[in-house]
Design a protein around this motif. Structure first.
Motif, PDB file in Angstrom:
ATOM      1  N   ARG A  17       0.832  -1.229  -0.077  1.00 22.42           N
ATOM      2  CA  ARG A  17      -0.005   0.042   0.069  1.00 22.42           C
ATOM      3  C   ARG A  17       0.882   1.290   0.175  1.00 22.42           C
ATOM      4  NH1 ARG A  17      -2.762  -3.107   3.674  1.00 22.42           N
ATOM      5  NH2 ARG A  17      -1.880  -2.111   5.483  1.00 22.42           N
ATOM      6  N   GLN A  18       2.035   1.127   0.439  1.00 22.42           N
ATOM      7  CA  GLN A  18       2.991   2.078   0.659  1.00 22.42           C
ATOM      8  C   GLN A  18       3.872   2.546  -0.542  1.00 22.42           C
ATOM      9  OE1 GLN A  18       5.387   1.697   3.930  1.00 22.42           O
ATOM     10  NE2 GLN A  18       3.689   2.138   5.450  1.00 22.42           N
ATOM     11  N   GLY A  19       3.715   1.407  -1.737  1.00 23.77           N
ATOM     12  CA  GLY A  19       4.137   1.823  -2.939  1.00 23.77           C
ATOM     13  C   GLY A  19       5.412   0.811  -3.042  1.00 23.77           C
ATOM     14  N   CYS A  20       5.521  -0.012  -2.235  1.00 22.25           N
ATOM     15  CA  CYS A  20       6.960  -0.886  -2.426  1.00 22.25           C
ATOM     16  C   CYS A  20       6.557  -2.052  -3.409  1.00 22.25           C
ATOM     17  CB  CYS A  20       7.443  -1.523  -1.046  1.00 22.25           C
ATOM     18  SG  CYS A  20       7.996  -0.333  -0.083  1.00 22.25           S
ATOM     19  N   ARG A  21       7.358  -2.702  -3.938  1.00 25.16           N
ATOM     20  CA  ARG A  21       6.894  -4.114  -4.856  1.00 25.16           C
ATOM     21  C   ARG A  21       7.538  -5.137  -4.063  1.00 25.16           C
ATOM     22  NH1 ARG A  21       9.707  -3.890 -10.383  1.00 25.16           N
ATOM     23  NH2 ARG A  21       8.542  -5.818 -10.769  1.00 25.16           N
ATOM     24  N   ILE A  22       6.307  -6.031  -3.903  1.00 23.69           N
ATOM     25  CA  ILE A  22       6.635  -7.339  -3.129  1.00 23.69           C
ATOM     26  C   ILE A  22       6.844  -8.405  -4.239  1.00 23.69           C
ATOM     27  CG2 ILE A  22       6.006  -8.806  -1.235  1.00 23.69           C
ATOM     28  CD1 ILE A  22       6.520  -5.830  -0.652  1.00 23.69           C
ATOM     29  N   LEU A  23       7.840  -9.215  -4.392  1.00 19.87           N
ATOM     30  CA  LEU A  23       8.006 -10.172  -5.365  1.00 19.87           C
ATOM     31  C   LEU A  23       8.132 -11.623  -4.302  1.00 19.87           C
ATOM     32  CD1 LEU A  23      10.672  -9.004  -7.787  1.00 19.87           C
ATOM     33  CD2 LEU A  23       8.464  -8.688  -7.705  1.00 19.87           C
ATOM     34  N   SER A  24       7.494 -12.445  -4.968  1.00 19.88           N
ATOM     35  CA  SER A  24       7.437 -13.905  -4.091  1.00 19.88           C
ATOM     36  C   SER A  24       8.370 -14.982  -4.730  1.00 19.88           C
ATOM     37  CB  SER A  24       6.053 -14.435  -4.316  1.00 19.88           C
ATOM     38  OG  SER A  24       6.040 -15.578  -3.742  1.00 19.88           O
ATOM     39  N   TYR A  25       9.352 -15.401  -3.881  1.00 23.05           N
ATOM     40  CA  TYR A  25      10.121 -16.426  -4.144  1.00 23.05           C
ATOM     41  C   TYR A  25      10.014 -17.569  -3.240  1.00 23.05           C
ATOM     42  CZ  TYR A  25      14.558 -18.489  -5.548  1.00 23.05           C
ATOM     43  OH  TYR A  25      15.456 -19.609  -5.960  1.00 23.05           O
ATOM     44  N   PRO A  26       9.281 -18.304  -3.163  1.00 23.97           N
ATOM     45  CA  PRO A  26       8.617 -19.393  -2.257  1.00 23.97           C
ATOM     46  C   PRO A  26       9.398 -20.657  -2.540  1.00 23.97           C
ATOM     47  CG  PRO A  26       7.064 -19.711  -4.152  1.00 23.97           C
ATOM     48  CD  PRO A  26       8.120 -18.352  -4.361  1.00 23.97           C
ATOM     49  N   GLN A  27      10.769 -20.647  -2.727  1.00 29.54           N
ATOM     50  CA  GLN A  27      11.722 -21.847  -3.060  1.00 29.54           C
ATOM     51  C   GLN A  27      12.627 -21.680  -1.939  1.00 29.54           C
ATOM     52  OE1 GLN A  27      13.003 -22.317  -6.999  1.00 29.54           O
ATOM     53  NE2 GLN A  27      11.423 -20.828  -7.508  1.00 29.54           N
ATOM     54  N   ARG A  28      13.646 -22.935  -1.900  1.00 23.98           N
ATOM     55  CA  ARG A  28      14.646 -22.751  -1.001  1.00 23.98           C
ATOM     56  C   ARG A  28      15.623 -21.614  -0.805  1.00 23.98           C
ATOM     57  NH1 ARG A  28      19.696 -26.316  -2.460  1.00 23.98           N
ATOM     58  NH2 ARG A  28      20.939 -26.251  -0.237  1.00 23.98           N
ATOM     59  N   PHE A  29      15.858 -21.425   0.231  1.00 26.87           N
ATOM     60  CA  PHE A  29      16.497 -20.124   0.282  1.00 26.87           C
ATOM     61  C   PHE A  29      18.054 -19.974  -0.535  1.00 26.87           C
ATOM     62  CE2 PHE A  29      20.345 -17.356   2.059  1.00 26.87           C
ATOM     63  CZ  PHE A  29      19.604 -16.063   2.008  1.00 26.87           C
ATOM     64  N   ASN A  30      18.157 -19.150  -1.547  1.00 26.74           N
ATOM     65  CA  ASN A  30      19.245 -19.093  -2.391  1.00 26.74           C
ATOM     66  C   ASN A  30      19.478 -17.557  -2.695  1.00 26.74           C
ATOM     67  OD1 ASN A  30      21.010 -18.876  -4.867  1.00 26.74           O
ATOM     68  ND2 ASN A  30      20.555 -20.897  -5.195  1.00 26.74           N
ATOM     69  N   TYR A  31      20.443 -17.009  -1.861  1.00 22.18           N
ATOM     70  CA  TYR A  31      20.466 -15.522  -2.304  1.00 22.18           C
ATOM     71  C   TYR A  31      20.927 -14.998  -3.610  1.00 22.18           C
ATOM     72  CZ  TYR A  31      21.878 -10.770  -0.887  1.00 22.18           C
ATOM     73  OH  TYR A  31      22.175  -9.428  -0.683  1.00 22.18           O
ATOM     74  N   ALA A  32      21.657 -15.822  -4.132  1.00 23.54           N
ATOM     75  CA  ALA A  32      22.166 -15.300  -5.627  1.00 23.54           C
ATOM     76  C   ALA A  32      20.987 -15.556  -6.519  1.00 23.54           C
ATOM     77  CB  ALA A  32      23.208 -16.305  -6.290  1.00 23.54           C
ATOM     78  N   ALA A  33      19.996 -16.786  -6.429  1.00 23.38           N
ATOM     79  CA  ALA A  33      18.943 -16.723  -7.352  1.00 23.38           C
ATOM     80  C   ALA A  33      17.795 -15.769  -7.014  1.00 23.38           C
ATOM     81  CB  ALA A  33      18.310 -18.042  -7.068  1.00 23.38           C
ATOM     82  N   ILE A  34      17.519 -15.408  -5.664  1.00 23.13           N
ATOM     83  CA  ILE A  34      16.510 -14.248  -5.227  1.00 23.13           C
ATOM     84  C   ILE A  34      16.887 -13.035  -6.093  1.00 23.13           C
ATOM     85  CG2 ILE A  34      15.844 -13.109  -3.461  1.00 23.13           C
ATOM     86  CD1 ILE A  34      16.056 -15.406  -1.607  1.00 23.13           C
ATOM     87  N   ASN A  35      18.109 -12.676  -5.880  1.00 24.84           N
ATOM     88  CA  ASN A  35      18.724 -11.293  -6.368  1.00 24.84           C
ATOM     89  C   ASN A  35      18.668 -11.463  -8.037  1.00 24.84           C
ATOM     90  OD1 ASN A  35      19.343  -9.109  -4.256  1.00 24.84           O
ATOM     91  ND2 ASN A  35      20.565 -11.070  -3.683  1.00 24.84           N
ATOM     92  N   ASN A  36      18.933 -12.488  -8.403  1.00 21.49           N
ATOM     93  CA  ASN A  36      18.885 -12.414 -10.038  1.00 21.49           C
ATOM     94  C   ASN A  36      17.350 -12.319 -10.488  1.00 21.49           C
ATOM     95  OD1 ASN A  36      21.656 -12.877 -10.214  1.00 21.49           O
ATOM     96  ND2 ASN A  36      21.275 -15.421 -10.482  1.00 21.49           N
ATOM     97  N   MET A  37      16.477 -13.029  -9.825  1.00 15.58           N
ATOM     98  CA  MET A  37      15.065 -12.788 -10.349  1.00 15.58           C
ATOM     99  C   MET A  37      14.714 -11.311 -10.192  1.00 15.58           C
ATOM    100  SD  MET A  37      11.733 -14.330  -8.461  1.00 15.58           S
ATOM    101  CE  MET A  37      11.620 -13.030  -7.081  1.00 15.58           C
ATOM    102  N   ALA A  38      15.035 -10.802  -8.784  1.00 12.90           N
ATOM    103  CA  ALA A  38      14.515  -9.523  -8.818  1.00 12.90           C
ATOM    104  C   ALA A  38      15.133  -8.575  -9.906  1.00 12.90           C
ATOM    105  CB  ALA A  38      14.953  -9.042  -7.340  1.00 12.90           C
ATOM    106  N   VAL A  39      16.584  -8.694 -10.153  1.00 15.02           N
ATOM    107  CA  VAL A  39      17.149  -7.576 -10.993  1.00 15.02           C
ATOM    108  C   VAL A  39      16.390  -7.508 -12.369  1.00 15.02           C
ATOM    109  CG1 VAL A  39      19.253  -7.343 -12.175  1.00 15.02           C
ATOM    110  CG2 VAL A  39      19.485  -7.728  -9.851  1.00 15.02           C
ATOM    111  N   LEU A  40      16.026  -8.725 -12.709  1.00 17.76           N
ATOM    112  CA  LEU A  40      15.224  -8.909 -13.935  1.00 17.76           C
ATOM    113  C   LEU A  40      14.018  -8.088 -14.171  1.00 17.76           C
ATOM    114  CD1 LEU A  40      15.664 -12.745 -14.989  1.00 17.76           C
ATOM    115  CD2 LEU A  40      16.662 -10.870 -16.387  1.00 17.76           C
TER     116      LEU A  40
END
Length: 782
Positions: A542-565
């Motif tokens: 509601r405040q304008g932030c974007r919330i992306l979902s990554y419901p998989q096993r924690f993988n810091y590199a994969a999480i950031n790769n998805m978000a950068v795209l």
């Protein structure tokens, strides 16, 4: 609520003398460690967690391979049991296979269980156990190629093995590789048991330099029996004695190790200028004692000497005569301040650098007297930011005369020569050579104010857009400010999170107070379970932030790769959820650095909650792999020669706060989520970015609090430790000797404990930067 049985895969492998073992994992949640219930004739008798590393699962790239389990069943009761089965607790999933105690068999093709690793140095350790012979002590052999290096019994008690029911727990081992392997080169070590079965973790890639008392013992002429005895003592006590020497021992260290390597004298002729009047005879004597004899010496003022190479020039004629002499000289230029003195091989050592025609300037390390204490300044290789802030090229510096502008009014001021040279050469590391030896001894501490006027004149030419904001007298450094852009580019701040609402809230609130005109905040939810977190994420939406979902096993590199795209900004800022900005200008200060020509990534000063420095850049080789600079500095400390207070180049910065261009991130293929899911993904990313010619910059102008690993926790569980070991091996395999040849750290300084806090014992001899095994630039983003 029961979990879905179809998501699980597992098998009972067998039982030997009451030790039951198998494996099971959840294919949708690889970070889960299943609880396994053991059933005897359909009655539950034991519970065990599946968290032991199994090589066959790891080899198949099934998570981190930590899904095995072992449990000892009471032998006296097995005679009454017909069959044994296992299922995942709170599910209907039964593991494949049934074990019949009357048979008590196992898969004979199973390899020996265990693991071998090398954290740093020549020490190799781990554990090995043969489930087919549970009371047998496994004998291990260590090879490089076909050469047997030695053997050892796996008979040391390890509490973690005892707790997991692996034999009697006495299956650990530790082995010291031969000292001859401490040569700075990569060595592939293979480890086998007596049945020629490879131990999991083999082959190892070991890179080590001569260090500590073992090195000293090998330098001495002892008898064979004395050497064996002293070596055994050394190996015992090296666990308790640092691998480096205290900086206070520098005078003794220098007598032992500080002399420059003897090199053949070159044909280069020096024009050497002596300026000042304090104890000038001492300085002249050190020049006349040089092993390189092809020089002429110009002295400002009256000085009587019968050596034809010495010319004394009247003070009123000094400027004009010096400028003329410099213009006419065709060799090398250098200068020494009166009262200082040179090492006997100083000119020989520094002239050797110019055998490479590409080298236009060379400089060495130095030391100085401070209230009767001799302190060394062990400098890094060329770093423009360090030069602008602290003048590391002074003492000893040599320059090709052809580089110097003949019409400059500053030609008559030797203190300005490095600035004149860099103005002509530019930010070109291949033309500037650092000699990691103390060739110059100063009689007093260096005073940065001596070159204040020179810096103000040359700074606009060397670094357009840069000005001296202020000078830090305590740190003896200049604070350089760069011009802000006309329009601030959009920045996408990416924050991975999983629950930990309070941490995330503090992080977001500090971002909302940040003075930056165009920020996109992207929060990546890694399967948060807490209701309070879910409500807060909805509030952020509601405040304008974007919330992306990554419901998989924690993988810091994969999480950031998805978000950068999915990021819309030209610049991406990777940020941990456990950091908190301390001041509103932090992001502008980081972006200003990133916008400089040639800069590929920027990192910030991160502080622990107690005010100690958690991150002042990443140092390659620290603790045997890579670590953070400055962990023993407080925020306001100067650090080593002001390093804690000046912007400078480093080999890598932590992704807890890292800025780079989105285009560069995608060009690099992002972070390697397969090889480095959690640790060292930032180090690997920065090394690949730098390999393409980009500079990695750390600046104290942006400060944030960092509760390190408060979100994901420490790597203290067996599964996490196994994953970490795999990532360490991947980094060694990929980058090899580069990890031990950090160009921004002097090989005379320590790599144990805290950075810049001791003397390498002995110095690491790095002839040239060892190339990595591979430079993977292909896309890593799925």
């Amino acid at each position: 609520m029961k979990k879905i049985a179809e998501n699980f895969h597992g098998k009972l492998l067998g039982m030997q003398r009451g030790l039951l073992y198998g494996w099971v994992y959840n294919s949708t949640q690889y970070d889960e460690r299943a609880i396994v219930e053991i059933y005897a004739d359909d009655y539950p008798i034991r519970v065990v967690r599946a968290e032991t590393w199994l090589p066959e699962l790891s080899d198949q790239s099934i998570g981190d391979g930590c899904y095995g389990f072992f449990i000892q069943l009471p032998l006296e009761k097995l005679g009454y049991i017909q069959r044994i089965r296992a299922r995942v607790a709170n599910t209907d999933y039964w593991l494949a296979s049934t074990v019949y105690p009357s048979v008590d068999s196992a898969d004979n093709s199973r390899p020996v269980l265990g693991h071998v690793t090398n954290h740093s140095g020549l020490r190799v350790h781990g554990w090995a156990w043969d489930p087919d012979l549970p009371k047998h002590t496994v004998s291990l052999r260590f090879y490089e190629a076909n050469q047997l290096l030695g053997d050892v019994l796996a008979d040391q008690l390890r509490g973690d093995l005892l707790e997991q029911g692996i034999g009697n727990g006495q299956h650990g081992f530790s082995f010291s590789l031969p000292f001859a392997l401490a040569d700075g080169q990569p060595h592939e070590i293979r480890v086998f048991d007596e049945k020629s079965r490879a131990i999991p973790g083999s082959p190892l890639r070991v890179i080590s330099f001569p260090a500590g008392f073992d090195n000293e013992l090998n330098r001495q002429d002892f008898s064979a029996s004395e050497h064996v005895f002293l070596s055994s003592l050394s190996q015992h006590y090296q666990h308790y004695v640092p691998a480096s020497l205290d900086l206070a021992m520098y005078p003794s260290w220098f007598e032992r190790f500080g002399k420059a390597d003897v090199v053949p004298s070159t044909a280069h002729s020096f024009l050497l200028v002596i300026f000042g009047t304090v104890n000038i005879a001492h300085t002249v004597s050190s020049v006349l004692a040089q092993t390189h004899t092809d020089f002429r010496m110009l002295i400002c003022g009256s000085f009587t000497h019968d050596d034809p190479r010495i010319e004394s020039i009247a003070i009123e004629q000094w400027s004009a005569t010096l400028a003329q002499q410099v213009k006419q000289h065709s060799g090398l230029l250098s200068f020494v301040e009166a009262g200082d003195h040179l090492e006997p091989d100083a000119l020989t050592a520094i002239s050797a650098a110019f055998t490479d025609p590409a080298v236009l300037l060379a400089y060495s390390d130095c030391d100085y007297q401070d209230d009767g204490v001799i302190k060394p300044w062990f400098k890094p290789d060329w770093d423009l930011d360090l030069f602008l802030a602290g003048n590391p090229l002074q003492y000893l510096c040599a320059i090709r005369a052809a580089v110097m502008p003949s019409k400059s009014p500053w030609l008559s001021s030797p203190d300005a020569w490095p600035w004149l040279a860099i103005t002509a050469i530019g930010d070109k590391a291949s033309s500037i050579r650092h000699i990691a030896s103390v060739l110059y001894h100063r009689c007093a501490p260096y005073d940065l104010r001596a070159t204040a006027a020179i810096a103000s004149v040359f700074l606009p030419h060397i670094a357009p857009g840069a000005t001296v904001l202020s000078t830090n007298p305590a740190a003896q450094c200049r604070l350089i400010q760069w011009s802000p852009p006309k329009a601030w580019p959009k920045v996408s701040v990416i924050i991975p999170t999983r629950d930990q609402k309070l941490l995330l809230e503090r992080c977001i609130e500090s971002l909302q107070k940040t003075d930056y005109p165009d920020v996109e905040i992207i929060v990546v939810d890694n399967d948060s379970q807490e209701a309070v977190t879910q409500r807060y994420l909805k509030k952020l939406t509601r405040q304008g932030c974007r919330i992306l979902s990554y419901p998989q096993r924690f993988n810091y590199a994969a999480i950031n790769n998805m978000a950068v795209l999915q990021a819309s900004g030209d610049i991406v800022a990777l940020l941990n959820n456990d950091v908190e900005a301390m001041e509103s200008q932090w992001l502008k200060n980081l972006v200003t650095q990133l916008l400089r020509p040639g800069v590929g990534a920027v990192g910030a000063k991160l502080l622990w909650p107690n005010g100690m420095v958690q991150h002042a850049g990443v140092l390659l080789g620290l603790h045997g792999l890579a670590g953070h600079i400055g962990n023993n500095w407080e925020d306001n400390d100067a650090g080593y020669f002001g390093y804690n207070q000046m912007t400078r180049r480093v080999s890598a910065v932590t992704a807890a706060c890292l800025l780079c261009y989105k285009a560069d991130y995608l060009l690099m293929g992002g972070m390697d989520a397969q090889a480095f899911p959690v640790a060292f993904n930032d180090v690997d990313f920065c090394l690949r970015l730098a390999a393409l010619g980009n500079h990695i910059v750390w600046t104290p102008a942006a400060k944030l609090w960092h509760a390190e690993s408060a979100s994901r926790g420490q790597d203290d569980l067996p599964a996490k430790q196994a994953r970490l070991e795999k990532e360490k091996n991947e980094l060694k395999q990929r980058w090899g000797g580069v990890l031990f040849a950090d160009p921004f750290y002097n090989p005379n300084l320590n790599l144990d404990h805290y950075s810049h806090n001791g003397l390498s014992f002995p110095p690491r001899k790095i002839a040239s930067l060892i190339k990595p095994n591979s430079q993977p630039y292909s896309s890593l983003i799925a």
